[in-house]
Scaffold this motif. Structure first.
Motif, PDB file in Angstrom:
ATOM      1  N   GLU A   1       0.749  -1.172  -0.090  1.00 59.46           N
ATOM      2  CA  GLU A   1      -0.032   0.018  -0.115  1.00 59.46           C
ATOM      3  C   GLU A   1       0.897   1.264   0.015  1.00 59.46           C
ATOM      4  OE1 GLU A   1      -3.464   2.417   2.527  1.00 59.46           O
ATOM      5  OE2 GLU A   1      -2.797   0.377   3.041  1.00 59.46           O
ATOM      6  N   THR A   2       1.980   1.238   0.786  1.00 53.77           N
ATOM      7  CA  THR A   2       2.699   2.386   0.774  1.00 53.77           C
ATOM      8  C   THR A   2       3.435   2.692  -0.415  1.00 53.77           C
ATOM      9  OG1 THR A   2       3.211   1.945   2.968  1.00 53.77           O
ATOM     10  CG2 THR A   2       4.640   3.491   2.074  1.00 53.77           C
ATOM     11  N   ARG A   3       3.877   1.601  -1.058  1.00 52.35           N
ATOM     12  CA  ARG A   3       4.375   1.857  -2.369  1.00 52.35           C
ATOM     13  C   ARG A   3       3.322   2.204  -3.407  1.00 52.35           C
ATOM     14  NH1 ARG A   3       8.414   2.822  -5.636  1.00 52.35           N
ATOM     15  NH2 ARG A   3       8.678   1.591  -7.311  1.00 52.35           N
ATOM     16  N   ALA A   4       2.029   1.849  -3.653  1.00 54.16           N
ATOM     17  CA  ALA A   4       1.124   2.415  -4.146  1.00 54.16           C
ATOM     18  C   ALA A   4       0.886   3.617  -4.010  1.00 54.16           C
ATOM     19  CB  ALA A   4      -0.270   1.476  -4.039  1.00 54.16           C
ATOM     20  N   ARG A   5       0.850   4.386  -3.035  1.00 56.08           N
ATOM     21  CA  ARG A   5       0.659   5.503  -2.773  1.00 56.08           C
ATOM     22  C   ARG A   5       1.888   6.428  -3.304  1.00 56.08           C
ATOM     23  NH1 ARG A   5      -3.724   6.594   0.210  1.00 56.08           N
ATOM     24  NH2 ARG A   5      -4.601   4.763   1.614  1.00 56.08           N
ATOM     25  N   GLU A   6       2.952   5.927  -3.050  1.00 56.64           N
ATOM     26  CA  GLU A   6       4.259   6.511  -3.990  1.00 56.64           C
ATOM     27  C   GLU A   6       4.247   6.676  -5.362  1.00 56.64           C
ATOM     28  OE1 GLU A   6       7.206   4.370  -2.187  1.00 56.64           O
ATOM     29  OE2 GLU A   6       7.207   5.412  -0.275  1.00 56.64           O
ATOM     30  N   VAL A   7       3.658   5.597  -6.088  1.00 58.17           N
ATOM     31  CA  VAL A   7       3.952   5.411  -7.291  1.00 58.17           C
ATOM     32  C   VAL A   7       2.929   5.735  -8.342  1.00 58.17           C
ATOM     33  CG1 VAL A   7       5.982   3.867  -7.209  1.00 58.17           C
ATOM     34  CG2 VAL A   7       3.718   2.956  -7.495  1.00 58.17           C
ATOM     35  N   LEU A   8       1.707   5.719  -7.758  1.00 64.90           N
ATOM     36  CA  LEU A   8       0.423   6.061  -8.555  1.00 64.90           C
ATOM     37  C   LEU A   8      -0.021   7.528  -8.437  1.00 64.90           C
ATOM     38  CD1 LEU A   8      -1.532   2.737  -7.613  1.00 64.90           C
ATOM     39  CD2 LEU A   8      -0.320   3.069  -9.502  1.00 64.90           C
ATOM     40  N   SER A   9      -0.825   7.796  -9.398  1.00 63.51           N
ATOM     41  CA  SER A   9      -1.329   9.239  -9.472  1.00 63.51           C
ATOM     42  C   SER A   9      -2.435   9.188  -8.379  1.00 63.51           C
ATOM     43  CB  SER A   9      -1.886   9.712 -10.736  1.00 63.51           C
ATOM     44  OG  SER A   9      -3.199   8.588 -10.974  1.00 63.51           O
ATOM     45  N   PRO A  10      -2.905  10.318  -7.926  1.00 62.87           N
ATOM     46  CA  PRO A  10      -4.020  10.404  -6.996  1.00 62.87           C
ATOM     47  C   PRO A  10      -5.164   9.556  -7.506  1.00 62.87           C
ATOM     48  CG  PRO A  10      -2.640  12.691  -6.958  1.00 62.87           C
ATOM     49  CD  PRO A  10      -2.123  11.682  -7.965  1.00 62.87           C
ATOM     50  N   ASP A  11      -5.544   9.886  -8.854  1.00 62.87           N
ATOM     51  CA  ASP A  11      -6.612   9.359  -9.472  1.00 62.87           C
ATOM     52  C   ASP A  11      -6.532   7.907  -9.412  1.00 62.87           C
ATOM     53  OD1 ASP A  11      -7.775  11.925  -9.871  1.00 62.87           O
ATOM     54  OD2 ASP A  11      -7.038  11.740 -12.067  1.00 62.87           O
ATOM     55  N   LEU A  12      -5.637   7.032  -9.485  1.00 63.75           N
ATOM     56  CA  LEU A  12      -5.337   5.800  -9.368  1.00 63.75           C
ATOM     57  C   LEU A  12      -5.391   5.211  -7.860  1.00 63.75           C
ATOM     58  CD1 LEU A  12      -2.773   4.784 -12.153  1.00 63.75           C
ATOM     59  CD2 LEU A  12      -5.059   4.417 -12.181  1.00 63.75           C
ATOM     60  N   VAL A  13      -4.807   6.261  -7.093  1.00 62.30           N
ATOM     61  CA  VAL A  13      -5.128   5.638  -5.511  1.00 62.30           C
ATOM     62  C   VAL A  13      -6.443   5.750  -5.223  1.00 62.30           C
ATOM     63  CG1 VAL A  13      -4.402   6.518  -3.433  1.00 62.30           C
ATOM     64  CG2 VAL A  13      -2.786   6.416  -4.914  1.00 62.30           C
ATOM     65  N   ALA A  14      -7.312   6.780  -5.839  1.00 63.11           N
ATOM     66  CA  ALA A  14      -8.803   6.908  -5.316  1.00 63.11           C
ATOM     67  C   ALA A  14      -9.391   5.759  -5.944  1.00 63.11           C
ATOM     68  CB  ALA A  14      -9.150   8.369  -5.829  1.00 63.11           C
TER      69      ALA A  14
END
Length: 125
Positions: free
Chosen positions: A68-81
């Protein structure tokens, strides 16, 4: 006890004994398989595919987990949402459905021992 009850009791005792023997044998075989896989990891450096002359193919791949931490680092805010659930937790299951393969892979980190797979290719024994 009737003779039928004695027969059933004797058979159950045999089965229990066989179960105990097989459980012990399974533990021994599992331990040896783990040793073989560990040696393969060591010899191969923990990664790669190796086709042997007898048709066996040994594949060693890093074990990767969604992070999850890595996802928040590498993805755009739209993809995280798009992969965030109601509780503000990024969901690996949702991410696998929504993200492209490359985006999902970018959110993974190596975890644990590399996976060892041994198969026999066509023409092998």
């Amino acid at each position: 006890m009737t003779s039928t009850q004695v027969d059933i009791t004797a058979r159950l005792a045999e089965l229990a004994h066989t179960h105990d023997q097989l459980t012990t044998a399974l533990a021994t075989v599992t331990e040896r398989l783990d040793q073989v896989k560990e040696e393969i990891r060591t010899i191969t450096g923990g990664d790669g595919a190796h086709l042997l002359p007898d048709g066996h193919k040994i594949t060693v791949t890093p074990t990767r987990r969604f992070n999850e931490t890595r996802a928040r680092e590498v993805l755009s805010p739209d993809l995280v949402a798009a992969i965030t659930e109601v509780k503000s937790t990024v969901s690996a299951m949702l991410a696998k459905r929504v993200l492209s393969g490359a985006d999902y892979e970018a959110c993974q980190t190596v975890a644990g021992k590399p996976r060892v797979t041994i198969s026999v290719e066509n023409g092998g024994e």
